[in-house]
Design an enzyme around this catalytic site. Structure first.
Site, PDB file in Angstrom:
ATOM      1  N   ALA A 228       0.860  -1.191   0.000  1.00  0.00           N
ATOM      2  CA  ALA A 228       0.000   0.000   0.000  1.00  0.00           C
ATOM      3  C   ALA A 228       0.892   1.235   0.000  1.00  0.00           C
ATOM      4  O   ALA A 228       1.845   1.317   0.767  1.00  0.00           O
ATOM      5  CB  ALA A 228      -0.894  -0.017   1.228  1.00  0.00           C
ATOM      6  N   THR A 261       2.486  -2.245   4.331  1.00  0.00           N
ATOM      7  CA  THR A 261       2.632  -0.798   4.143  1.00  0.00           C
ATOM      8  C   THR A 261       3.879  -0.533   3.320  1.00  0.00           C
ATOM      9  O   THR A 261       4.807  -1.360   3.315  1.00  0.00           O
ATOM     10  CB  THR A 261       2.840  -0.075   5.490  1.00  0.00           C
ATOM     11  OG1 THR A 261       4.055  -0.589   6.085  1.00  0.00           O
ATOM     12  CG2 THR A 261       1.682  -0.275   6.430  1.00  0.00           C
ATOM     13  N   ASP A 262       3.937   0.638   2.672  1.00  0.00           N
ATOM     14  CA  ASP A 262       5.243   1.080   2.208  1.00  0.00           C
ATOM     15  C   ASP A 262       6.032   1.439   3.461  1.00  0.00           C
ATOM     16  O   ASP A 262       5.486   1.597   4.558  1.00  0.00           O
ATOM     17  CB  ASP A 262       5.143   2.250   1.231  1.00  0.00           C
ATOM     18  CG  ASP A 262       6.433   2.397   0.417  1.00  0.00           C
ATOM     19  OD1 ASP A 262       7.446   1.769   0.793  1.00  0.00           O
ATOM     20  OD2 ASP A 262       6.452   3.144  -0.576  1.00  0.00           O
ATOM     21  N   HIS A 263       7.342   1.581   3.289  1.00  0.00           N
ATOM     22  CA  HIS A 263       8.227   1.503   4.450  1.00  0.00           C
ATOM     23  C   HIS A 263       8.395   2.817   5.192  1.00  0.00           C
ATOM     24  O   HIS A 263       8.933   3.787   4.661  1.00  0.00           O
ATOM     25  CB  HIS A 263       9.556   0.911   4.012  1.00  0.00           C
ATOM     26  CG  HIS A 263       9.353  -0.517   3.557  1.00  0.00           C
ATOM     27  ND1 HIS A 263       8.406  -0.857   2.620  1.00  0.00           N
ATOM     28  CD2 HIS A 263       9.925  -1.670   3.958  1.00  0.00           C
ATOM     29  CE1 HIS A 263       8.416  -2.160   2.448  1.00  0.00           C
ATOM     30  NE2 HIS A 263       9.328  -2.685   3.247  1.00  0.00           N
TER      31      HIS A 263
END
Ligand code: BGC
Length: 752
Positions: A228, A261-263
């Site tokens: 995401a 999630t993106d990081h």
């Protein structure tokens, strides 16, 4: 807190051991989920940056293990141009280099999903053999603007091409028993303020453009993971959007993989978990704390935790680490390098070839200009960078191909680049390569043209080659000046070289070693031939040489438009890098805090073709050393859409491949539609002169639908559809038609 959780896990371990061993198996996920304590589930759903969960330097993130239940810790690494981590390790004298394959924009220019699958298969093998479980690629956001700093990682301005290429890529990775991650879902089309920007998009544009490619990739490629994006979409963080992560993704598309999630961490950890974001990456203590707190307060239910844990465990049982695969740390880098060269060669786009300038005569004398001739850019920077053992440059590849290079000139650029590297890449060279240079522009700036020697160089050489190179990277969008537009030095180089060589009746070839679309109208008429290898990976310079010698006949086609003016893209009215921001407070927030996708579905060729706006090079364009003729097509309506076939004949004098692009024009009346939309494509095998091949296409009615917001449904109107077979969106070679008797609708949730 992490320590506290670990000790809870350790205590449970002791407790359970006395009752016998319950250990994770592919067929007991439900039992394991029920056996996990709330703390254990929370720890599974929040990754960690703690060293014990990372097995070596340069991994992106890890999922914590739970030893008492036989759940191993697993790791992920970046892509998408190949595997990204550090090649040197403290505890080893070995090196761990990876293959830098062509960037997504180039490999997609092959328009060949089988080739894409083959390439990703080799990447996936490196993932597997280096002991990694999850690969963070493909990157597949739509090229909304030529100035997005990360376009090089992505495939196209068109969702069908992007989706099909992504699906092939996913299959290739996952054929190795490792997990591919499609990213960044969704509407992460700019780098400026990417973690907070609110993309404001209408439902139709979302469904037809920005979600469509993910829908195709998921239904056709079945990726094990989806990332995401950081940004908000219509006011809500994507990572926290139930509509996007559950309603659309799982309920409508049937996605059953893991969502991460993106990081980085956002405060709404619990909201994200409730929305269907299974895994926080890389994960930190505060996030774990928030989850545990929510469990205690009951603001997240056990059912929600279990739902997410099921997805994570399904991923874990699929991993090599769970299966205790004994990875070799020794992938076949040699054969992968050969494949990287092949893919680049099959994908390079020839934009211009006036008077048969190319291929070059064997053994021709070449004068090669531009700092990129020495410091060739293989891939972009940021997480999409890959540390290859060696990146070939044009000096090496042209010499190996048997051309005679002007040695003074080659020496001039070599010395210049060596000096530049010596001053910039001192301590921690690897870090420099991967992180310090995030940004746009050129790795090494162009030195002044050695003007005084130009007449002599032109007298001695048969042909001049000018290499224009550009870096692009994560975290920044590209600038209009000196990046999208050529720099003053680039222009001067092209102008002076062209004047001098043309005065002596000699040809000039430009090689565009770039990461995003650049301005081309102001200079393309000055030169004789233009090749576009984008950032073609570590062997890309060899692939360029293969095309220059004619060993490879170019068959790549543009996956996005080269406009006359970047401002011709309607998105430029709302894109941060364009100078449209006023002094008002609103003007300053625009495109930083929020971006209106006011152009709706009119992205790329949909706009240019429908509104007849002239372009420099259209979508789908690319030249060959041969010519192709298209037969009269056969188009037939079926119970569900249409089938079509067309025969392509090589009418030239050398073997070559042709990409056939199938565009559909819908009947007028109902929803306003682009004049043509890509619905299918195919590529011939290498056809010998005079040889023919028939290509067939099947397009279901659903793929003809547009999104009707008024009824929240996909709608395929009744009426007569034109089917165009094009060599580009502007070069239609044959047309047929079929009728849809009765309109069809596919209702979806009225969300987003
Ligand atoms: C990027 C992702 C990448 C992740 C892990 C993020 O900044 O947007 O594409 O996979 O970092 O490195």
């Amino acid at each position: 807190m992490i320590k506290k959780v670990l000790s809870v896990i350790a205590m449970s371990l002791v407790a359970v051991m006395s009752f016998g061993q319950l250990r994770l198996r592919p067929d007991n996920i439900e039992e394991i989920v029920k056996a996990m304590t709330d703390e254990e589930i929370a720890s599974l759903l929040v990754g960690s940056k703690e060293p014990e969960f990372y097995f070596f330097e340069g991994t992106a993130a890890g999922v914590r293990g739970i030893p008492r239940l036989g759940i191993p810790a697993t790791i992920s690494c970046d892509g998408p141009a190949g595997l990204h981590f550090y090649p040197l390790r403290d505890n080893s004298d070995d090196t761990f280099y990876c293959t830098a394959f062509p960037v997504g924009t180039l490999s997609a220019s092959s328009w060949d999903p089988d080739l894409m699958e083959l390439m990703a298969g080799a990447m996936g093998d490196e993932v597997h053999e280096y002991g990694v479980d999850m690969f963070l690629g493909p990157g597949m956001n739509i090229h909304r603007s030529p100035l997005c700093g990360r376009n090089f990682e992505y495939f196209s301005e068109d969702p069908v091409l992007s989706g099909r290429m992504a699906a092939a890529y996913v299959r290739g990775i996952q054929n190795n028993g490792v997990t591919a991650t499609v990213k960044h879902y969704a509407a992460n089309n700019q780098e400026t303020n990417r973690t907070e920007n609110d993309a404001r998009i209408d439902q139709r544009a979302l469904r037809e453009i920005y979600l469509k490619n993910f829908e195709i990739a998921i239904k056709e490629g079945h990726p094990g993971a989806l990332m995401a994006s950081y940004n908000k979409l219509n006011g809500e963080y994507v990572q926290q959007s139930f509509d996007l992560l559950t309603t659309v993704l799982r309920d409508e598309w049937g996605y059953d993989g893991v969502v991460l999630t993106d990081h980085g961490a956002k405060e709404g950890t619990v909201k994200a978990a409730k929305a269907g974001c299974d895994l926080m990456q890389p994960g930190n203590e505060e996030e774990l704390e928030r989850m545990l707190d929510a469990v205690k307060k009951g603001t997240i239910t056990r059912a929600e935790l279990e739902r997410n844990a099921r997805h994570v465990l399904r991923y874990i049982v699929s991993t090599p680490r769970f299966q205790e695969y004994k990875f070799s740390n020794d992938p076949d880098l040699k054969s992968h390098a050969e494949l990287a060269r092949k893919v680049a060669g099959e994908s390079i786009v020839m934009l211009k070839n006036e008077g048969g300038t190319l291929p070059l005569r064997a053994g021709a004398k070449l004068a090669v200009y531009g700092v990129g001739s020495e410091d060739f850019v293989a891939v972009g920077i940021g997480s999409g960078h890959v540390v290859a053992k060696h990146v070939a440059n044009m000096r090496e590849s042209l010499t190996d191909a048997g051309f005679e290079l002007n040695q003074d000139l080659a020496g001039y650029y070599k010395a210049y680049v060596e000096l530049d590297h010596a001053t910039k890449r001192v301590a921690g060279a690897m870090d420099w390569l991967m992180y310090e240079s995030w940004g746009y522009g050129k790795k090494v700036s162009e030195p002044d043209v050695p003007l005084n020697q130009l007449p002599q160089q032109a007298a001695e050489a048969d042909v001049a080659i000018v290499v224009i190179s550009r870096d692009a990277g994560e975290g920044n969008d590209r600038s209009m000046i000196d990046d999208y537009e050529l720099t003053a030095r680039d222009r001067k180089l092209i102008r002076l070289v062209s004047d001098e060589y043309h005065a002596k009746g000699k040809k000039v070839v430009v090689i565009l070693n770039i990461g995003g679309v650049i301005e081309s109208v102001s200079w393309k008429n000055l030169v004789d031939a233009i090749l576009l290898p984008w950032q073609p990976g570590q062997e890309g310079a060899y692939a360029v040489a293969d095309v220059l010698t004619g060993k490879v006949n170019p068959s790549g086609k543009l996956t996005m438009t080269f406009p006359v003016d970047a401002l011709d893209h309607p998105s430029s009215a709302n894109f941060p890098a364009f100078p449209q921001r006023g002094e008002s407070e609103e003007g300053l927030r625009k495109n930083i805090d929020y971006t209106e996708y006011a152009e709706g579905i009119w992205v790329g060729y949909r706009h240019f073709t429908t509104r007849e706006v002239p372009v420099s090079y259209p979508f789908g364009y690319g030249l060959s050393y041969t010519t192709f003729q298209y037969s009269k097509p056969v188009v037939k309506a079926t119970a569900d859409g249409f089938t079509a076939s067309v025969t392509v004949t090589n009418t030239g004098s050398v073997a070559g491949k042709e990409v056939v692009e199938v565009y559909v024009s819908a009947p007028s009346g109902g929803l306003e539609k682009p004049s043509r939309e890509l619905k299918a494509f195919g590529k011939t095998k290498s056809l010998a002169p005079g040889e023919s091949q028939s290509l067939s296409f099947t397009v279901p009615a659903f793929d003809l639908a547009s999104f009707n917001e008024a009824v929240s449904a996909w709608e395929t109107a009744a009426g007569k559809y034109q089917v165009h077979f094009g060599s580009s969106v502007e070069d239609i070679r044959a047309t047929g038609s079929f009728k849809v008797k009765k309109a069809r609708f596919w209702e979806v949730h009225n969300v987003l």
